[in-house]
Design a protein around this motif. Structure first.
Motif, PDB file in Angstrom:
ATOM      1  N   VAL A   1       1.094  -1.221   0.183  1.00  0.00           N
ATOM      2  CA  VAL A   1      -0.085   0.066   0.086  1.00  0.00           C
ATOM      3  C   VAL A   1       0.911   1.348   0.041  1.00  0.00           C
TER       4      VAL A   1
ATOM      5  N   ASN B   1      -4.292   3.852  -1.208  1.00  0.00           N
ATOM      6  CA  ASN B   1      -4.660   4.616  -0.010  1.00  0.00           C
ATOM      7  C   ASN B   1      -5.089   3.599   0.977  1.00  0.00           C
ATOM      8  N   GLY B   2      -5.226   4.067   2.235  1.00  0.00           N
ATOM      9  CA  GLY B   2      -5.763   3.401   3.321  1.00  0.00           C
ATOM     10  C   GLY B   2      -7.200   2.567   3.117  1.00  0.00           C
ATOM     11  N   GLU B   3      -7.739   3.437   2.645  1.00  0.00           N
ATOM     12  CA  GLU B   3      -9.391   2.930   2.443  1.00  0.00           C
ATOM     13  C   GLU B   3      -9.212   1.549   1.699  1.00  0.00           C
TER      14      GLU B   3
ATOM     15  N   ALA C   1      -6.587  -0.153   1.323  1.00  0.00           N
ATOM     16  CA  ALA C   1      -5.829  -1.073   2.012  1.00  0.00           C
ATOM     17  C   ALA C   1      -6.732  -1.983   2.955  1.00  0.00           C
TER      18      ALA C   1
ATOM     19  N   MET D   1       2.726  -0.621   4.208  1.00  0.00           N
ATOM     20  CA  MET D   1       1.994   0.327   3.914  1.00  0.00           C
ATOM     21  C   MET D   1       2.512   1.527   4.369  1.00  0.00           C
TER      22      MET D   1
ATOM     23  N   ASN E   1      -5.058   7.836   5.974  1.00  0.00           N
ATOM     24  CA  ASN E   1      -3.802   7.333   6.344  1.00  0.00           C
ATOM     25  C   ASN E   1      -3.231   5.852   6.739  1.00  0.00           C
ATOM     26  N   GLY E   2      -2.018   5.593   6.688  1.00  0.00           N
ATOM     27  CA  GLY E   2      -1.656   4.186   7.324  1.00  0.00           C
ATOM     28  C   GLY E   2      -1.973   3.654   8.637  1.00  0.00           C
TER      29      GLY E   2
ATOM     30  N   LYS F   1      -4.367   5.023  10.541  1.00  0.00           N
ATOM     31  CA  LYS F   1      -5.698   4.612  10.588  1.00  0.00           C
ATOM     32  C   LYS F   1      -6.437   3.488   9.865  1.00  0.00           C
ATOM     33  N   ALA F   2      -5.590   3.042   8.856  1.00  0.00           N
ATOM     34  CA  ALA F   2      -5.869   1.839   8.107  1.00  0.00           C
ATOM     35  C   ALA F   2      -5.282   0.742   8.827  1.00  0.00           C
ATOM     36  N   ALA F   3      -4.280   0.902   9.440  1.00  0.00           N
ATOM     37  CA  ALA F   3      -3.682  -0.211  10.391  1.00  0.00           C
ATOM     38  C   ALA F   3      -4.656  -0.564  11.521  1.00  0.00           C
TER      39      ALA F   3
ATOM     40  N   LEU G   1       5.024  -0.477   8.705  1.00  0.00           N
ATOM     41  CA  LEU G   1       4.490   0.875   8.203  1.00  0.00           C
ATOM     42  C   LEU G   1       5.785   1.384   7.470  1.00  0.00           C
TER      43      LEU G   1
END
Length: 188
Positions: free
Chosen positions: A9, A36-38, A40, A54, A62-63, A65-67, A80
């Protein structure tokens, strides 16, 4: 070597391409790429990768928030990548359940060991989770045996040890587990 599944990502297509090439050369399977994070989160849910590599700073989500979201539904490791090494960012990454953190630019010599450690951690956690599930199952089976033993003690007027031996003997003669026999007794 079992082929680990990896999700890459990054909002920069060239970085995604470089990472994918490195990973494939090392024998890893890149199951998907996201920008992007979404994406992902969606792809992690769909592909269930062993590792997500990511970027932190990306559009849409962002990474970190996605994580955080990915860790809520998956036990995947998350590595990351970022151009920033601010203490607050590291703290946020830790709170999101990130396994490892590398500062860009990332060389292959840094990336591969970080991946191996992240995957090793994932395997260790998975093994511990399986052990916990096995122990929970054994505890539930033990509770069933104890309840059946209590029932035998009251209906057949047996002592605790006699009731346990009766269950053991019946289990061996009928070639079923004590837990299954105990459940049948409780259901009768």
């Amino acid at each position: 070597m079992s082929r680990y599944k990896i999700l890459v990502v990054d909002d920069e297509p060239i970085i995604r391409m470089d990472l994918t090439e490195i990973l494939q050369r090392e024998g890893y399977e890149v199951v998907a790429e996201a920008k992007n994070g979404e994406e992902a989160v969606e792809l992690a849910y769909r592909h269930k990768p062993d590792l997500v590599i990511m970027d932190v700073k990306m559009p849409v989500m962002n990474g970190i928030k996605a994580a955080d979201i990915i860790r809520k539904f998956s036990h995947t490791s998350i590595l990351l990548l970022t151009a920033y090494s601010h203490r607050e960012l590291i703290q946020e990454a830790r709170q999101s359940g990130v396994t490892a953190y590398l500062v860009k630019p990332v060389s292959e010599e840094d990336l591969i060991p970080a991946i191996e450690i992240a995957l090793s951690q994932r395997d260790r956690v998975s093994s511990l989770q399986q052990d916990i599930e096995d122990l929970k199952q054994k505890m539930e089976e033990r509770k069933i045996v104890e309840r059946a033993k209590g029932k035998l003690m009251s209906t057949l007027q047996l002592g605790e040890e006699e009731a346990y031996k009766w269950l053991q003997r019946q289990s061996m003669e009928s070639r079923v587990s004590m837990a299954k026999l105990a459940q049948e007794l409780l259901n009768a």
